[in-house]
Scaffold this active site. Sequence first.
Site, PDB file in Angstrom:
ATOM      1  CE  LYS A 146       9.725   1.481   3.250  1.00  0.00           C
ATOM      2  NZ  LYS A 146      10.842   1.709   4.168  1.00  0.00           N
ATOM      3  CE1 TYR A 160       9.820  -2.947   4.198  1.00  0.00           C
ATOM      4  CE2 TYR A 160       9.986  -4.284   6.183  1.00  0.00           C
ATOM      5  CZ  TYR A 160      10.584  -3.640   5.112  1.00  0.00           C
ATOM      6  OH  TYR A 160      11.951  -3.696   4.961  1.00  0.00           O
ATOM      7  CG  HIS A 186      16.427   2.504   6.940  1.00  0.00           C
ATOM      8  ND1 HIS A 186      16.183   1.253   7.441  1.00  0.00           N
ATOM      9  CD2 HIS A 186      17.607   2.897   7.484  1.00  0.00           C
ATOM     10  CE1 HIS A 186      17.168   0.891   8.247  1.00  0.00           C
ATOM     11  NE2 HIS A 186      18.044   1.882   8.295  1.00  0.00           N
ATOM     12  CG  ASP A 204      20.203   2.050  10.794  1.00  0.00           C
ATOM     13  OD1 ASP A 204      20.296   2.473   9.624  1.00  0.00           O
ATOM     14  OD2 ASP A 204      19.400   1.172  11.136  1.00  0.00           O
TER      15      ASP A 204
END
Length: 188
Positions: free
Chosen positions: A73, A133, A64, A172
């Site tokens: 991130k 995260y 992603h 996905d």
Amino acid sequence: MGKITVETCEIEGLKVITPTVFGDERGYFMETYNYNDFREAGIDQTFVQDNQSSSRKGVLRGLHFQIHYPQDKLVRVVSGEVFDVAVDLREGSATYGKWYGVRLSAENKKQFFIPKNFAHGFLVLSDHAEFAYKCTDFYHPADEGGLLWSDPDIGVDWPVSEGMELIISEKDKVWQGIRAFTEGKRKE
């Protein structure tokens, strides 16, 4: 510095961070994030959102990215173990389309810094994993992009153990590969 060890990766910008863990008979203590230490290590970011997910063994999330609102991130595993992957999507990068993977676990306490313009995903290797995260921009649902996790042109070597059943979201399963992504960028 001293509270973290930072390893650079073969793809510029990616960094694996290992915190110093202070342990005794009671357990342990560690700083998972300290702005000053990270800034000294070359990660001078302002994080605006924290996320956490829970997944079972075989769950594969990714690959992603955010299209117009890219995010840096800082990812880690709170419990369990995952194989975490970043794919370079930076225009003009010498490593465009290349991937890097690292095992993150509650045991090794490593963190993975992924800069803007990388696709990101992970595969849960343990029976269960809690994944946390930090992001430098807010999530924009209409801005989501992705690459097919099994794209042979990227060639991620996912550590799928014998008998492991992959659990992948419908979304996905249908992302396109990097060739279609690159062609789409050229047409913009």
